[in-house]
Design a protein around this motif. Structure first.
Motif, short mmCIF file in Angstrom:
data_model
loop_
_atom_site.label_atom_id
_atom_site.label_comp_id
_atom_site.label_asym_id
_atom_site.label_seq_id
_atom_site.Cartn_x
_atom_site.Cartn_y
_atom_site.Cartn_z
N TYR A 140 0.86 -1.26 0.00
CA TYR A 140 -0.03 -0.12 0.09
C TYR A 140 0.93 1.23 0.05
O TYR A 140 2.02 1.35 0.65
N GLU A 188 0.73 4.00 1.58
CA GLU A 188 1.12 4.49 2.79
C GLU A 188 2.02 3.54 3.41
O GLU A 188 2.53 4.09 4.72
N ASN A 189 2.42 2.58 3.13
CA ASN A 189 3.34 1.92 3.88
C ASN A 189 4.67 1.58 3.28
O ASN A 189 5.18 0.77 3.58
N GLU A 192 9.36 5.83 1.70
CA GLU A 192 8.85 7.00 1.99
C GLU A 192 8.81 7.15 3.74
O GLU A 192 9.04 8.38 4.22
N ASN A 238 4.54 2.40 11.87
CA ASN A 238 3.99 2.20 10.85
C ASN A 238 5.05 1.36 10.04
O ASN A 238 4.72 0.37 9.11
#
Length: 302
Positions: free
Chosen positions: A210, A212-213, A217, A259
């Motif tokens: 994903y 966001e994972n 980043e 995360n």
């Protein structure tokens, strides 16, 4: 909570009784006889305290401690402050809040600055440990890169990411015999054409892919790149806006690390031969050596 500002900086006062015992504090100040000199404290309570102005005494839960030019102190809420001391109070109260926020943010950043080496060591461990972030990031990226894996695979992985689920089914039109069998089982005529599931798999750990994972980043862009800039800062010289910006980042680092750790765990589940092998049965994969290329990739994941 009670905060009072002094020449040595702000400090917390434990109880309202401590405020009442301050030299010069009066709970019954006549605002017509005294001029505001400064806002020196603020408080927020669950219980009510009375306004310190002699012509008010209205109970309230939050307000300010003020000093007058005569040297006396008392407590007032915002409404009384504006009413009896006008724009001076409004300006002083806002400035006090800004100064307190700046002091608190600087304390947070100074405290964070002492954790920098520990943070860098933790990120290094996350990246370089066995099947750590760098390994996961490299192999997870390959699953979505047509230059490294067959387009059939990367497209299917892209669909799984898009639908936020690792469940994949392939259907085909039922043969005449299969259709009859389905009608017999249902006990009635069914609308044609009929379809059956050729196979169904569930690719675990798809969350690692994903957006966001994304580990680069999270660890590089959101932490290490920012950390380089943070280490060059002069914390005591930062503006109010800069303090807010860096405090927001510093207090988000632990969540970013959590995360990233979760993403690594997802990646270790995703990137196994056993988990990805069902994708070798995708249609059109056995062309131009694509199947062999995919099998070679999952083979090196063990």
């Amino acid at each position: 909570m009670i905060t009072i500002n002094t020449a040595k900086g702000p400090f917390k006062v434990e109880s309202w009784e401590d405020v009442l015992e301050r030299p010069g504090f009066t709970p019954d100040l006549d605002p017509n006889q005294h001029k505001l000199d400064s806002v020196i404290g603020r408080y927020v309570f669950g219980d009510m305290v009375k306004c310190g102005l002699s012509n008010c005494h209205t109970p309230h839960a939050r307000g300010y401690i003020v000093a007058t030019k005569s040297g006396l102190e008392t407590n007032i809420g915002k409404d009384c402050g504006k009413k009896y001391f006008g724009l001076d109070f409004d300006y002083m109260a806002k400035q006090f809040d800004i100064d307190m926020a700046a002091h608190e943010n600087r304390d947070i950043l100074w405290s964070f600055s002492f954790q920098v080496e520990e943070l860098e060591a933790k990120i290094a461990m996350l990246r370089t440990s066995d099947k750590g972030a760098d390994w996961v990031n490299k192999n997870a990226n390959a699953l979505t890169d047509p230059g490294k894996l067959p387009l059939t695979v990367t497209r299917q992985i892209g669909e799984l990411v898009k639908q936020k689920s690792g469940r994949y089914t392939r259907e085909r039109e039922a043969t005449a015999q299969e259709a009859e069998d389905m009608e017999t089982k249902a006990g009635r005529k069914l609308d044609r054409p009929l379809y059956i599931t050729d196979y169904e798999v569930n690719i675990r750990g798809i969350e690692a892919l994903y957006p966001e994972n994304n580990l680069r980043e999270l660890l590089i862009v959101q932490i290490l790149d920012e950390l380089k800039a943070f280490k060059k800062l002069s914390i005591d010289e930062l503006s109010h806006a800069q303090l807010i910006r860096w405090k927001k980042w510093a207090t988000s680092v632990d969540l970013i690390l959590d995360n990233a750790s979760a993403s690594i765990d997802h990646g270790r589940v995703l990137l196994t031969k056993e988990n990805l092998e069902p994708l070798s049965r995708l249609e059109n994969l056995n062309k131009n050596g694509e199947l062999q290329r995919f099998l070679a990739f999952i083979g090196q994941l063990c």
